[in-house]
Structures are given as C-alpha cells and as structure tokens.
Design an enzyme around this catalytic site. Structure first.
Site, short mmCIF file in Angstrom:
data_model
loop_
_atom_site.label_atom_id
_atom_site.label_comp_id
_atom_site.label_asym_id
_atom_site.label_seq_id
_atom_site.Cartn_x
_atom_site.Cartn_y
_atom_site.Cartn_z
N CYS A 275 41.31 -6.90 34.11
CA CYS A 275 42.37 -7.27 33.16
C CYS A 275 43.58 -7.87 33.89
O CYS A 275 44.19 -8.82 33.42
CB CYS A 275 42.82 -6.07 32.35
SG CYS A 275 41.52 -5.30 31.38
N THR B 170 62.09 7.46 36.99
CA THR B 170 62.01 6.11 37.56
C THR B 170 60.80 5.32 37.06
O THR B 170 60.85 4.10 36.93
CB THR B 170 61.97 6.20 39.10
OG1 THR B 170 63.15 6.86 39.53
CG2 THR B 170 61.89 4.83 39.74
N HIS C 145 70.93 -3.58 33.69
CA HIS C 145 71.95 -3.87 32.69
C HIS C 145 73.10 -4.66 33.29
O HIS C 145 73.44 -4.49 34.46
CB HIS C 145 72.48 -2.56 32.10
CG HIS C 145 71.45 -1.81 31.31
ND1 HIS C 145 71.19 -2.08 29.99
CD2 HIS C 145 70.61 -0.81 31.66
CE1 HIS C 145 70.23 -1.27 29.55
NE2 HIS C 145 69.86 -0.49 30.55
#
Lengths: 485, 421
Positions: free
Chosen positions: A402, A41, A49
């Site tokens: 970041c 996972t 999809h």
C-alpha cells in the site's frame, strides 16, 4: 554519575536530548516503553501551529512561535517530512468573526508572521471544498504539517549518534535526593545517579515528580479521537482547516498529512486511565459531525484507521517549565499540551538554559553530527532507485504494497541508531503497515523480518508495547508462548 | 516490448496468461509481487475448490498447482517479487507502459501492447468500518490470521470472536477450532450471512459455533492485548440497541467484513470505474474503458468461487488475444446493463449488441425465497431466470439470450421479482 538524566522520550524529551547532545556532557534518557515517541507524540494532530492561540506573554506563546520558526531548518537537517501548508481558521457565523479578530490581534502580539483576515470569497477561492456558509477566515501561512513521531525520533536518534545514552524499557520507580547533591533514580534495571534530572514524562509527569516530593499541580489527561482517511481523500483540503477554539481546545480540524492522507479530529474527553486510547462510538460520531461543518464533502467511507491520543494537559494555564523550588537540579517540562509539538524544539533549548542557570556547565562538543539521512524509496527518482537497488537488492523487494515500502527500508529501521523493536516501531520508522490494508498483507512479513534481523523468535515480536503479543504459539510444535512477550 | 503483460499471478492472472498463450499470443510477461505464484489460494488449504472447473474437489494449493503446471507448459515469462507501481496507458494505439520494481531488475519501464489486470482484492479493515473501542493487539483480518496459521505455522490466539460472516471468517472459525482455539461467536451486522450456505453449515453449525445475526461489536477492551469485546444487537438501521450488550472475554477478534478490489493502479491509469463493484467498468470481453487493457477476477468484482474467477479470466485472456490479433474494439460499447430493483451490480456493465448470447455475473442486494431475475431490454423483450433463493452472499450467473441482446437499443435492465414464480 551522569550529568543529566531525562525521564521520558516523547518529543519534549527528544528535543531536550538533542540540545544537550551538543555539549560535552554525560547524558542518559530513560524511557519506560520499548520505543521513543510512543505516547502523546505519536497520536496528535501532526500540526506545527503558527502561534496565534496562546495568550501573549505566556511561555506557551513564546515557545510556540519560536518552535515554529525552528522547525523548517530542523526538518531539513534531520530529514523529517515537513510541509508548510498554512492554516485557515474558519468563522462559521458573524459572531465568530469577532473571535478571528481577537486571535489576529493576539497573533500579532505573539509575533506570528504573515497573518491575514480573509473574507468569505477569498477563503473559498483558496479552499473550494469548505462550507459555503462560512463568513471569513484567519489565514496563517506559517502553520505546517509534520510527521510527529519521526520529528521526535530524528531528534532522539541524532542525540544517540552524538553520544547520549537511550535506555528503553526503563521506567523510573523511585527518586531519592543524594546528600552530596544530585539524585538516585530507581528502575527495574538498577539505580542511576545523576546531578540533574529533566522530567519529560508526558502524561505521567506528575507521577514522576511525586516520586521525589509532592507537587502543587497535576496532569489532567484528556483524550482526543481521530479519523485517518485514505490517500483518495488526501487532497480534500490543501491547508489545515481549523474551527474557532472553544473551552475544550482547538476544536475539530481537517488537515492533509505529510504522507498524503487526510486527518480529521479530535474531540476532547477527560479520562481517568492514562492508557485508555479507545475511540468510543460517541467520540467518532462527534468528530464526523463537527468536521462536516467545515468540510461538508469528507467521505468517511475512506477511513483507514481511527486512533486516539491523550493530551498531557495540566491544571495550570501555561506550560510547566521550571525547576523544583526545593530541588533546583530537578527540572519539570510538564503539562505540555497543544501546541507542545510545535514548541518542543524551543522547549529543548529553554531546558538547557534553565539547567545552565542551575549550574550545569555546558561546553560545546568539538564534533557534533548535525545531519540525519533516511532512504525512502518512494522519494527517489527511477535512476536513484536503481543505484540503491544495485547496492542492496533488498531495496527492490516491496513488502508493504500500500505504501510501497521495501525490505531494505525495513531492515534499515531495524539497524538504525534506535532500532525498532515492534511491528508498530517499524511502521513509525518507515511507514510499512500505515496504508489502506493496515498491515493485513505485510504484517506477517514485517514480523518475520524483525525476528530475523533482531535474532529473536517470531512469537516474541510484539505489535507495539511489551505485552501486545501477536502470536499465541506455533501450531506444529505444541509449544505455548501466550503472554510471554 | 511485450504483447501482453498480466499483472498478478493468482488464479485470475494464471488463467488469463494460459489462455492468451493457447490463443497464440507469444510475448507474454506475468508479473507477481509475491515470491510464488498462486496468490491467496496458497493459504486456502481447505477443500471445495474446482468442482465446476475440474469436476473434482481440490484444496486451494492444489487448484493453483493445476494452473501453475499449465503455465509451465507455455512460454509465458514469469517475474516474481516484482511490484507494478504504475500503468501509463498509451495514446492513440501507442504501447502501454508498466513501471515495476524488483530486487533483480530494479526499477523498470516495460512496454506492452495489451495488459490484463488481475491484482485481486484486499480485506476491509477495522478502520473501514470505524469499529469503536481500544486498539490492542489481537485484532486481525481473517485472511491475515489465515496466513499466519497456514503459511507461517502460528496460531494468533486461543479465545476468538469473529465479526462478519464472510467466507474467510467462516473458514477460519473451523480452522482455529481444529487447531485448538475456542471460537465463542460469529457476529454479523446484517440479518443474513454474507457467506456461502455450505460454509455456514460446515464451519459453524458442525462445530456448535453460535451465529448472531443483526449484531455487531460495539466496544473493545485491552491496552496491550485484546481482553474483551462487547457485542450488541442492532436495529433495522444497523444502530446498536442499548440493553442488548453481551460481553465476551477473548484474546482475538477476527474481521471478515468484506473484500475490496485492489484498483489503485487502475484508478491511477484513468480507467473508468464502477462504484458498485469497486472495479473497472468492462464489456463482455472484459475490456476496460482503455483499449487493450482488460480486467478479471477479484480485481474486477469479488467472487465466491475460484472456478468462476478462472472462467472469467480465461475469457479475458482470449479477448486480449483477439485484440492483439487484429480485432481491437476502440472503446467500451454503448449498450448498458442497468441494475433495477434488488440488483447490487452486474459484470459486465456493457455489451456489444452483435455478440450473440452473453454471460452475466450479478449479485442481489437482499435475501429472497423463490424469485426470479428479469432481464428486460428497451425494445420490450424480457427473459426470466428463476431460483429457489437469492442471497447477496451468492454470486449468480445467467446467460442472456442472443435475441435479447441483439434487439436492445441502449440498455438492458436486470431486476429482482419476488412472489411471481
């Protein structure tokens, strides 16, 4: 005696727990590792999809299309990052246009909405960075990108909030049928008795089933390696870019991520060792070369991380979603290969139906908490940020520079319904350490916060799974702790 | 409204703020994301700092302490635990905006007439070099391991391989050894070290730690914690040579594979960048392509010596003061400093022709014996700067004579000339 015990808390286990949580049942999830969503996972293409790949009439086809339809609403309710970006499957030769045609027809049969065959010009107009030698594309508007581990985590958390028990660090080592019906599960933390078992053990599903009885199928683990590129490359493409599938899977794709990075991969490599998540140089070379065939301009010098995932492929064509013939109260959800992430919510629903058919009485709960909310500072307006900081100043202290993740968000992840227990557990919950410095700056600080919030020694905080110790010991006490984690 | 906001409280920001104050600027704010001033110097507890600047040998914290005390004697306002999230350059002389986040002031939009960028750099990671193999715990950038060791008081492992021979890696080889770890090897993909010669001698040779040049890590083993790395020799194209593999049983791999100026704010602000330095393009006054925004220190280009960071940053502080006091130069000057053969980069990249002599930092891109760097302008004037040795790991500093600068039309080219010395 539990009504249902689920073995494994990847996205399939989490989705099933989420569905079971709606009913008045005593349910537990036993997860071998120290976190949910820590197998296949967490390491895949992060794509929902559209559903034109599977053969019509298979479970895979139906569950793919149904799972895709469920995703948007589920992500909205559970506050999971989701972007319906659509996908383009490229034909890079005249011959491949036949493949597009085949998949288009298959997609129609599967009930995939909005499919369109595009010519070269229309494709390049949508996505100018593609290889100009392409001959056409199959456009699927319902393909989407998601944060896969948060998808699973959100479903698992919601299950827990609604009363499902989650026990981590609890591998099942033996399964014994009980004479009066039901099963006894052996674990290092004692024996568990349950009327029904759901096997959602991912790459180890065959091994788990074998604890009860021999199985006629087996998992054939297959590793895929990826590049994750800096946000500077994140807008290289706006859609998920596929190449025509071959015998080894859907091929190398290039896709934006919900975090704003660019994801490139995977290859397909059969492996023996189900824990070998290495990315060999040959795999990385292959991915680089293949990806440039779709998107020639990718700047791989912007790579911030390579990773690999193990596909839980099986020797069966379709997903294995069925009760054991000998033990109808033992349900396998196995061999959940691609499009497993997409299908997962639908698999969860199907699992409950199958359990009900086998005799599980499902009475809806009077109160089901259906919504989940997470504070993410980078999504708030300046005014909202200030409200949050006024309430708790820790939301003003940036720990991960970041990704601009604050101490408040990290602390929240450590006191969430399924608290993080590792540095990577924090990363998966709130993104700290996901960015271009890869935790170089924030790693030590995150570790310190984990130790403080969980009330444990800093040397006992692992990077990821138990055994992944970070610190060998304190320098000034002479105390040795190597390997004790 | 501020006259000057300095982003970063490491050596660059401290020096720039102090100097701007000395030059008469009064409304100065220094923004630091950490809880203390001093930047990376705080974890550099070894000595070797300050030989140029203070003519004595100091540790990193001592060096930072000098500047922190100097700053304490000024009226510069300091805001700690404050992260700059965004810079919005002002248009046509309007003030610039700096957006910040902090526990004490929340989300704030600050206005200022000038900005000095002094955010420093970060370490290149495993991903940046696409290192193959598994991803267990035990792989650290050298600086992260240094922070654990020197600030937090923890040792990250006991059997260590170091990839890259940058200065932090070399310093950590010695430091880990002194704390009782066994450093098995230092591995460098290039045929020469990326660090200072003094560090090769004092940190590797003095402790009998082997340095493998033209080698790299080709495999990593370990599901949970690092167990083994494979090191292979590489050919001239840095491709591993099969059959040369050496296996090291170790629990730690330190990466010292380069530093990258941290310029996300700079890029976002639309400031012109130099792809060779990964920093902004600047004039001799350290001014970027946006008037009133200056850059200095490791955010501009990666230095070897903090002394040079201070010198450069003091220049930026002085230039910011001059800008604020009515000598604004509209944009980058047109006279270019070009990189010829053998030159990796120069800072500054642009010059004002009338400035007199000009100090230039540069790096070469290969190791040489006795050689010269030749500066030639497009009017045919040349100057020559000889050294016994050049190496990419050692930043060079030269002063271009006033005449060479003054007679140049469009560009001055620096090139490396070997064998003619």
């Amino acid at each position: 005696m539990y009504d249902v015990i689920l073995i494994g808390c990847g996205v399939v286990g989490a989705a099933t727990a989420y569905q079971l949580a709606r009913y008045d049942l005593k349910v537990a999830v036993l997860e071998a590792q120290n976190d949910v969503a820590n197998g296949t996972t967490k390491a895949n293409s992060a794509i929902l999809h559209a559903g034109y790949d599977p053969e019509p009439g298979t479970r895979m086809a139906a569950l793919n299309v149904e799972g895709n339809k469920m995703a948007k609403e589920l992500c909205r309710k559970l506050d999971v990052p989701f972007r319906p970006v659509g996908s383009l499957l490229l034909a890079l030769s005249e011959a491949q246009k036949t493949t597009l045609q085949t998949l288009y027809v298959r997609g129609l049969a599967n009930g995939v909405p909005g499919l369109a065959l595009l010519d070269r010009e229309a494709t390049l107009a949508m996505e100018p960075g593609l290889n100009p030698e392409l001959t056409g594309a199959l456009y699927a508007p319902t393909a989407a990108i998601v944060n896969p581990w948060e998808y699973a985590l959100a479903m698992a958390e919601t299950a827990v909030v609604n009363g499902v028990e989650l026990h981590r660090r609890c591998p099942v080592t033996g399964i014994r049928p009980l004479p009066e019906g039901g099963f006894a599960l052996q674990t290092p933390r004692g024996e568990w008795q349950t009327r029904f078992v759901v096997n959602a053990a991912g790459v180890n599903a065959d091994k788990v089933h074998t604890l009860l009885e021999p199985v006629p199928w087996k998992i054939t683990p297959n590793r895929g390696s990826y590049f994750l590129l800096d946000k500077a490359e994140g807008s290289r493409v706006g859609h998920v870019i596929f190449q025509c599938p071959g015998p080894n899977g859907k091929g190398v794709l290039v896709a934006p991520t919900v975090h704003g990075n660019l994801l490139v991969g995977p290859d397909a490599q059969p492996v023996e060792d189900r824990r070998d998540l290495g990315t060999p140089a040959s795999a990385l070379d292959f991915v680089r070369t293949q990806a440039r065939r779709s998107v020639p301009g990718i700047d791989f010098s912007q790579n911030i991380r390579n990773f690999a995932g193990i596909r839980a492929n099986s020797d069966q064509e379709d997903f294995i979603i069925q009760p054991s013939p000998a033990y109808p109260a033992f349900l396998d959800l196995a061999g959940i290969k691609s499009p497993g992430l997409t299908a997962a919510p639908a698999i969860g629903k199907r699992a409950v139906e199958l359990l009900a058919e086998a005799g599980l009485v499902c009475r809806p709960k009077a109160q089901f908490i259906a919504e989940r909310h997470v504070v993410r500072m980078d999504r708030l307006s300046p005014a909202e940020k200030n409200v949050q900081i006024a309430r708790d100043p820790r939301y003003g202290r940036v720990i991960c520079r970041c990704e601009t993740v604050t101490e408040g968000e990290i602390v929240a992840a450590l006191h969430s319904p399924i608290p993080a227990l590792s540095i990577n557990g924090v990363k998966r919950r709130c993104n700290a350490g996901m960015g271009r410095c890869q935790g170089g700056f924030c790693g030590p600080r995150v570790q310190e916060i984990i130790a403080r919030e969980l009330g444990i020694d800093q040397t006992a905080v692992p990077m990821d799974q138990d055994g992944s110790w970070v610190l060998a010991g304190e320098t000034k006490t002479g105390r040795e702790v190597t390997g004790d984690v | 409204m501020y006259d000057l906001i300095v982003l970063g409280g490491g050596p660059a920001g401290l020096a720039a703020a102090c100097r701007a104050w000395q030059e008469g600027v009064r409304r100065i704010l220094l923004v630091e994301r950490d809880d203390a001033l001093g930047g990376i110097l705080n974890q550099c507890i070894h000595n070797g700092f300050g030989l140029h600047r203070f003519s004595e040998e100091l540790t990193g914290p001592e060096y930072a302490g000098r500047y922190i005390r100097m700053l304490g004697q000024t009226g510069v306002e300091v805001r700690l635990a404050t992260m700059a999230l965004q810079i919005l350059p002002g248009q046509d002389g309007a003030p610039h905006e700096v957006h910040t986040l902090s526990p004490t002031h929340g989300y704030e939009v600050l206005q200022t007439r000038a900005i000095v960028l002094a955010m420093g750099c970060r370490e290149r990671t495993r991903g940046a070099i696409a290192l193959p193999g598994e991803r267990p715990a035990g792989i650290f950038t050298a600086g992260a391991a240094q922070r654990y060791l020197n600030i937090e008081g923890y040792l990250v492992g006991r059997r260590v391989v170091i990839l890259g021979s940058g200065d932090i890696g070399l310093i950590m080889a010695r430091r880990m050894t002194l704390e009782g770890a066994k450093v098995l090897a230092c591995v460098e993909v290039m045929p020469y070290s990326g660090g200072l010669t003094r560090n090769i001698v004092q940190c590797l040779q003095d402790y009998d730690i082997p340095l493998y040049l033209s080698h790299t890590v080709t495999d990593i083993k370990g599901h949970d914690r690092l167990e083994q790395v494979t090191v292979s020799q590489v050919d001239a194209n840095r491709r591993p040579i099969p059959g040369t593999e050496m296996v090291f049983d170790c629990d730690t791999l330190l990466l010292s594979v380069g530093l990258i100026p941290e310029n996300e704010l700079t890029r976002q602000a639309g400031i012109e960048m130099d792809r060779r330095t990964h920093g902004a393009v600047v004039s001799e006054a350290m001014q970027t392509s946006v008037p009133g925004i200056f850059a200095c220190g490791n955010v501009l280009h990666v230095h070897d010596l903090v002394d040079y960071v201070s010198a450069e940053s003091e220049r930026a502080g002085a230039a910011a003061a001059a800008y604020l006091q009515g000598n604004p130069s509209a944009s980058l000057p047109s006279l270019r400093l070009d990189n010829g053969a053998g030159i990796a980069y120069t800072v500054p990249q642009r010059l004002h022709p009338g400035i007199g002599e000009a100090q230039v930092f540069f790096r070469v891109n290969r190791v040489t014996g006795p050689a010269a760097v030749v500066a030639e302008n497009d009017a045919g004037e040349t100057s020559r700067f000889r050294r016994l040795r050049f190496a990419p790991g050692e930043m060079e500093r030269i002063t271009l004579p006033a005449n060479l600068v003054a007679t140049a039309k469009e560009h001055i080219t620096l090139r490396l000339e070997e064998g003619s010395v």
